[in-house]
Design an enzyme around this catalytic site. Structure first.
Site, PDB file in Angstrom:
ATOM      1  N   LEU A 106       0.887  -1.163   0.000  1.00 15.05           N
ATOM      2  CA  LEU A 106       0.000   0.000   0.000  1.00 15.05           C
ATOM      3  C   LEU A 106       0.922   1.209   0.000  1.00 15.05           C
ATOM      4  O   LEU A 106       1.999   1.180   0.615  1.00 15.05           O
ATOM      5  CB  LEU A 106      -0.870   0.016   1.258  1.00 15.05           C
ATOM      6  N   ASP A 107       0.493   2.286  -0.657  1.00 15.43           N
ATOM      7  CA  ASP A 107       1.320   3.498  -0.674  1.00 15.43           C
ATOM      8  C   ASP A 107       1.499   4.027   0.750  1.00 15.43           C
ATOM      9  O   ASP A 107       0.709   3.723   1.636  1.00 15.43           O
ATOM     10  CB  ASP A 107       0.630   4.597  -1.505  1.00 15.43           C
ATOM     11  N   LYS A 108       2.505   4.870   0.894  1.00 13.23           N
ATOM     12  CA  LYS A 108       2.796   5.435   2.213  1.00 13.23           C
ATOM     13  C   LYS A 108       1.574   6.163   2.789  1.00 13.23           C
ATOM     14  O   LYS A 108       1.299   6.093   3.988  1.00 13.23           O
ATOM     15  CB  LYS A 108       3.983   6.402   2.066  1.00 13.23           C
ATOM     16  N   HIS A 191       0.415   2.422  -7.822  1.00 15.80           N
ATOM     17  CA  HIS A 191      -0.533   3.540  -7.618  1.00 15.80           C
ATOM     18  C   HIS A 191      -1.827   3.367  -8.426  1.00 15.80           C
ATOM     19  O   HIS A 191      -2.380   4.356  -8.944  1.00 15.80           O
ATOM     20  CB  HIS A 191       0.081   4.884  -8.027  1.00 15.80           C
ATOM     21  N   LYS A 194      -5.146   5.446  -7.650  1.00 16.61           N
ATOM     22  CA  LYS A 194      -4.931   6.889  -7.871  1.00 16.61           C
ATOM     23  C   LYS A 194      -4.823   7.195  -9.362  1.00 16.61           C
ATOM     24  O   LYS A 194      -5.381   8.183  -9.848  1.00 16.61           O
ATOM     25  CB  LYS A 194      -3.649   7.344  -7.165  1.00 16.61           C
TER      26      LYS A 194
END
Ligand code: URA
Length: 239
Positions: A106-108, A191, A194
């Site tokens: 998962l992204d930061k 990503h 997004k």
């Protein structure tokens, strides 16, 4: 057939000490297997079936560990990072000895369901694009998401690099200036969520994964908390 392993290795993997430490414990007669004291380090055991005792306490051997975490924002989902704290930093020593890693990133700035395990086979099953495991995200996105987007996501959104995504399911919770939706995808491109919205010039402002295949985020876990999977969750994941 049972897989046999060296007694000293099993104990060291379990965190009873370094390989050198456990060798000396064995030599000192502190370790027994099925009720018999074993003085030979290289003695082979079936860790899943033999009863190993250390100083009269039974050694609960486990090969795998499965943890569900509600990942907080601000941590990277890798095992180490030169610049940032990682999700592994949230785990105590008793779990670190199993060397768990995040099954999928998962992204930061993304929150939510993260599975941490040392079971490479299960991780592969969940992540392999061929298996098409559903991942559902709760998304808050700038812009008015109306019904027409449901069709667009279903038909396959084209990303900035020209990649056409597999059909995705969009469920609109609340269309608004910042819309709230659920998005289910079966892939895990960099990503991806997004970028899918970016292709409509929309910016995701909040992202949280809420499920992965049959595994649902336990909403009682506060951000940054984790727990072991239940037997039921594990058997659902493996089925
Ligand atoms: N899609 C994203 O854009 N980010 C994530 O962390 C997960 C899916």
């Amino acid at each position: 057939m049972a897989k046999l392993e060296r007694l000293d290795k099993v104990l060291a993997n379990m965190g009873y000490g370094s390989r050198k430490d456990v060798k000396s414990f064995i030599k000192a007669g502190l370790v027994s297997v099925n009720g018999k004291i074993i003085l030979d380090n290289s003695f082979k055991v079936d860790p899943n079936n033999d009863m190993i005792q250390f100083k009269d306490g039974v050694v609960n051997y486990r090969k795998y560990v499965y943890l569900m975490m509600n990942k907080p924002q601000g941590l990277v989902s890798s095992t180490d990072d030169p610049f940032s704290r990682t999700v592994i930093d949230l785990l105590p020593e008793e779990y670190l000895i199993y060397k768990p890693f995040p099954a999928g990133r998962l992204d930061k700035d993304t929150e939510g369901l993260l599975l941490l395990t040392n079971d490479g086979q299960l991780a592969h099953q969940l992540l392999s694009p061929k298996k098409g495991v559903d991942k559902t995200y709760y998304v808050e996105v700038e812009g008015y998401v109306d019904e027409s987007y449901i069709v667009a996501f279903k038909e396959g959104v084209v990303l900035d690099d020209g990649y056409k995504c597999l059909p995705a399911q969009l469920e609109i919770i609340q269309p608004d200036l910042i819309s709230k939706v659920y998005l289910t995808i079966q892939e895990g491109k960099f990503h991806q969520v997004k970028r899918m919205f970016q292709s409509f010039d929309m910016r995701v402002v909040y992202l949280k994964r809420i499920s992965m295949g049959p595994l649902k985020l336990d909403e009682s876990l506060a951000s940054g908390e984790f727990r072991e999977l239940t037997e039921e969750e594990l058997s659902l994941l493996k089925s």
